[in-house]
Motif scaffolding. Structure first.
Motif, PDB file in Angstrom:
ATOM      1  N   CYS A  14       0.882  -1.171   0.000  1.00 30.16           N
ATOM      2  CA  CYS A  14       0.000   0.000   0.000  1.00 30.16           C
ATOM      3  C   CYS A  14       0.914   1.215   0.000  1.00 30.16           C
ATOM      4  O   CYS A  14       2.038   1.153   0.485  1.00 30.16           O
ATOM      5  CB  CYS A  14      -0.888   0.039   1.241  1.00 30.16           C
ATOM      6  SG  CYS A  14      -1.765  -1.478   1.612  1.00 30.16           S
ATOM      7  N   VAL A  16       1.140   5.534   0.717  1.00 32.67           N
ATOM      8  CA  VAL A  16       0.558   6.781   1.208  1.00 32.67           C
ATOM      9  C   VAL A  16       1.344   7.926   0.584  1.00 32.67           C
ATOM     10  O   VAL A  16       2.583   7.942   0.634  1.00 32.67           O
ATOM     11  CB  VAL A  16       0.614   6.873   2.743  1.00 32.67           C
ATOM     12  CG1 VAL A  16       0.144   8.242   3.214  1.00 32.67           C
ATOM     13  CG2 VAL A  16      -0.233   5.775   3.371  1.00 32.67           C
ATOM     14  N   MET A  25      -4.162   7.529   0.038  1.00 32.88           N
ATOM     15  CA  MET A  25      -3.639   6.166   0.127  1.00 32.88           C
ATOM     16  C   MET A  25      -3.994   5.406  -1.144  1.00 32.88           C
ATOM     17  O   MET A  25      -5.094   5.567  -1.684  1.00 32.88           O
ATOM     18  CB  MET A  25      -4.185   5.438   1.356  1.00 32.88           C
ATOM     19  CG  MET A  25      -3.513   4.081   1.605  1.00 32.88           C
ATOM     20  SD  MET A  25      -3.690   3.478   3.312  1.00 32.88           S
ATOM     21  CE  MET A  25      -5.319   2.760   3.236  1.00 32.88           C
ATOM     22  N   SER A  28      -5.143  -1.172  -0.340  1.00 37.19           N
ATOM     23  CA  SER A  28      -5.462  -1.338   1.080  1.00 37.19           C
ATOM     24  C   SER A  28      -5.164  -2.732   1.625  1.00 37.19           C
ATOM     25  O   SER A  28      -5.713  -3.113   2.651  1.00 37.19           O
ATOM     26  CB  SER A  28      -6.945  -1.001   1.304  1.00 37.19           C
ATOM     27  OG  SER A  28      -7.791  -1.951   0.670  1.00 37.19           O
ATOM     28  N   LEU A  41       0.701   3.267   9.799  1.00 35.74           N
ATOM     29  CA  LEU A  41       0.322   4.673   9.642  1.00 35.74           C
ATOM     30  C   LEU A  41       0.711   5.470  10.883  1.00 35.74           C
ATOM     31  O   LEU A  41       1.264   6.572  10.788  1.00 35.74           O
ATOM     32  CB  LEU A  41      -1.181   4.792   9.394  1.00 35.74           C
ATOM     33  CG  LEU A  41      -1.693   4.314   8.032  1.00 35.74           C
ATOM     34  CD1 LEU A  41      -3.218   4.322   8.012  1.00 35.74           C
ATOM     35  CD2 LEU A  41      -1.157   5.181   6.899  1.00 35.74           C
ATOM     36  N   ILE A  51      -6.941  10.844   5.926  1.00 36.84           N
ATOM     37  CA  ILE A  51      -6.754  10.379   4.547  1.00 36.84           C
ATOM     38  C   ILE A  51      -7.942  10.843   3.715  1.00 36.84           C
ATOM     39  O   ILE A  51      -9.092  10.489   3.995  1.00 36.84           O
ATOM     40  CB  ILE A  51      -6.601   8.851   4.504  1.00 36.84           C
ATOM     41  CG1 ILE A  51      -5.333   8.432   5.253  1.00 36.84           C
ATOM     42  CG2 ILE A  51      -6.560   8.358   3.052  1.00 36.84           C
ATOM     43  CD1 ILE A  51      -5.181   6.938   5.416  1.00 36.84           C
TER      44      ILE A  51
END
Length: 208
Positions: A14, A16, A25, A28, A41, A51
């Motif tokens: 994933c 970010v 983001m 997932s 995170l 987010i």
């Protein structure tokens, strides 16, 4: 200034992206990865509720597995190509593809249980979410696969490419001809680095 953070959970990446005005983001993880993602995170000082958008590059469950969790707990808007809410038959290429298909058979055929809030289409800009980027349709791995190309040349390509032993086109796909056509189309864009769903980023030139 743009900062890219990689969150790897159970061999799926994933990402970010932090800009001066936003946090977005991309993908997932697997179902059940929510606690792991939240911890990662927190380690980066990111509050999940901040987010602004969760973009899903395609509908396979190793990329959409916690989307429902983030939507329900944090009201995170989900964006993707809605055609990938239903997954078709997956084919494989070579020994690596056969192994991946065998190990992932169950997840490859699960469909997303929620509908996206935002339907993404080819050429769509993401500036309204604070992300200087555009959407590129990349059918092949799945019908609705897409990439997110930042204006600085970084491409988030989902599973169109994989980087296990070396960068390559996806070893599994719904349509191999469409996958190759998507690859040819990408050569017309000013891409510098490719961020993949599995494996480490690589310079785009390594695929030329």
């Amino acid at each position: 200034m743009i900062k890219i953070i990689t969150l790897t959970c159970n061999n799926a990446n994933c990402y970010v992206i932090k800009t001066e005005s936003s946090i977005v983001m991309i993908d997932s993880g697997h179902p059940g990865d929510a606690d792991m993602i939240e911890k990662k995170l927190a380690d980066e000082g990111i509050i999940p509720a901040e987010i602004k958008l969760l973009i899903l590059t395609h509908g396979h469950m190793d990329h959409t597995g916690t989307a429902e969790y983030f939507k329900n707990k944090y009201q995170t808007p989900i964006a993707m190509n809605p055609i990938d809410c239903t997954i078709l038959e997956i084919k494989s290429r070579g020994l690596m593809g056969a192994v991946i298909k065998y190990l992932s058979e169950k997840e490859l055929h699960q469909s997303l249980r929620i509908q996206p809030d935002i339907h993404l289409v080819h050429g769509q800009r993401l500036d309204q979410f604070g992300l200087p980027a555009q959407i590129i349709a990349l059918p092949g791995h799945t019908r609705g696969s897409l990439g997110i190309l930042l204006d600085d040349g970084n491409l988030f390509a989902g599973d169109m490419f994989m980087n296990f032993l070396k960068p390559s086109l996806a070893h599994i796909y719904e349509n191999e001809e469409a996958l190759k056509k998507s690859w040819e189309g990408l050569k017309t864009y000013p891409i510098t680095t490719v961020y993949v769903g599995h494996g480490k980023p690589f310079p785009f030139g390594k695929m030329r």
